[in-house]
Motif scaffolding. Structure first.
Motif, mmCIF file in Angstrom:
data_model
loop_
_atom_site.group_PDB
_atom_site.id
_atom_site.type_symbol
_atom_site.label_atom_id
_atom_site.label_comp_id
_atom_site.label_asym_id
_atom_site.label_seq_id
_atom_site.Cartn_x
_atom_site.Cartn_y
_atom_site.Cartn_z
ATOM 1 N N SER A 105 -35.712 -24.125 22.552
ATOM 2 C CA SER A 105 -35.774 -23.747 20.837
ATOM 3 C C SER A 105 -34.460 -23.443 19.990
ATOM 4 C CB SER A 105 -36.652 -22.033 21.221
ATOM 5 O OG SER A 105 -37.883 -22.738 21.402
ATOM 6 N N HIS A 144 -35.439 -21.934 30.173
ATOM 7 C CA HIS A 144 -35.436 -23.551 29.564
ATOM 8 C C HIS A 144 -35.893 -23.426 28.055
ATOM 9 C CE1 HIS A 144 -35.515 -27.330 29.341
ATOM 10 N NE2 HIS A 144 -36.591 -27.790 29.194
ATOM 11 N N GLU A 145 -37.095 -22.245 28.163
ATOM 12 C CA GLU A 145 -37.109 -22.755 26.165
ATOM 13 C C GLU A 145 -36.999 -22.209 25.625
ATOM 14 O OE1 GLU A 145 -40.116 -23.536 30.267
ATOM 15 O OE2 GLU A 145 -39.173 -21.722 29.261
#
Length: 294
Positions: free
Chosen positions: A235, A230-231
């Motif tokens: 980004s 998810h991160e």
């Protein structure tokens, strides 16, 4: 007593064409075959992106195509997708988008509708032409697909699609619902995400428009991939101008995102390679990845 008409036998070596393939209506069987079709599509992309021209690669590609055709081809896959988004199976992903717009974007939505009659949506990979019909009073959708299953869906390869020249003709929302996961090449997935920006009006020139990307992928692409989290996705999206994630949601099977394009960079400065992320080592994971190059 009349004789029963004898059915003509077919050779056992005959490959079932997409027109003749029996369509599986079982939920479990349909899901299994869709997963297999995705695997084959990825393997096909690998073969075609290979610089090797050896007979082994050519033979592998031929076998993959034969299996895909025996399943029913792209036409079968689209029909399976239609069945998957039927009301009996829980509906389509546009419902989540509409609810998010009403909950998180009410003011922005009203701003657009004060100056324009409709919010314009480009529905890429549409399997049905009427997903937004219940909201026709304020949403005008243009459905497109590579292999449309309805005459009201325009046949179009999104990666080759030319964006509108005028900002006024561009869209407020671009929908990629269960689209990039079907694209076999990770580089093409990245290019597709970048290409979405060309269809949204410029945030600087048209501040009273929406500049949203609606993205849906199978949940395992996010939480069980060696190359994605998810991160990592957030980004990546920030680096191409989608600096705001308005809302996201993980259901049992799908990951939903609504991104806003705020400051699209003039050129790509961050390279996103296919690499195993920390904590994602080991077996039991899938290979979904998105690659973005300069």
């Amino acid at each position: 007593m009349a004789k029963k008409k004898q059915q003509k036998k077919r050779p056992v070596t005959t490959i079932t064409s997409s027109r003749d393939a029996k369509f599986k209506h079982s939920r479990v069987e349909t899901a299994r075959l869709i997963r297999r079709f995705h695997v084959l599509n990825k393997e096909l992309a690998k073969c075609r992106s290979s610089s090797s021209s050896d007979p082994e690669t050519a033979n592998k590609e031929k076998k993959i195509l034969a299996e895909m055709e025996a399943m029913g081809g792209l036409d079968w896959y689209q029909k399976a997708s239609q069945l998957g988004q039927s009301k009996a199976r829980g509906g389509d992903s546009s419902k989540w988008l509409i609810q998010t717009l009403k909950t998180y974007c009410k003011d922005e939505q009203q701003t657009v509708l004060k100056s324009r009659q409709f919010i314009r949506v480009l529905d890429v990979g549409a399997v049905a032409p009427d997903n937004y019909k219940p909201y026709a009073s304020w949403i005008k959708a243009k459905p497109i697909d590579l292999n449309p299953q309805h005459p009201d869906i325009q046949q179009q390869d999104f990666l080759k699609m030319q964006p509108p020249f005028s900002d006024d003709d561009k869209f407020d929302i671009l929908s990629l619902s269960l689209v990039i996961n079907f694209v076999g090449d990770p580089k093409d997935r990245g290019q597709m995400l970048i290409h979405t920006r060309n269809f949204l009006s410029s945030p600087d020139i048209c501040p009273n428009r929406l500049h949203y990307l609606f993205l849906v992928v199978p949940l395992p692409c996010i939480n069980n991939s060696r190359y994605m989290t998810h991160e990592h996705l957030l980004s990546m999206m920030i680096s191409i101008g989608y600096t705001r994630c308005i809302n996201h949601h993980f259901s049992n099977k799908l990951a939903y995102y609504l991104f806003e394009l705020t400051t699209p960079p003039k050129r790509i400065t961050t390279i996103w390679k296919k690499r195993v992320l920390p904590g994602k080592e080991g077996g039991g994971r899938n290979n979904f990845a998105v690659v973005i190059e300069k």
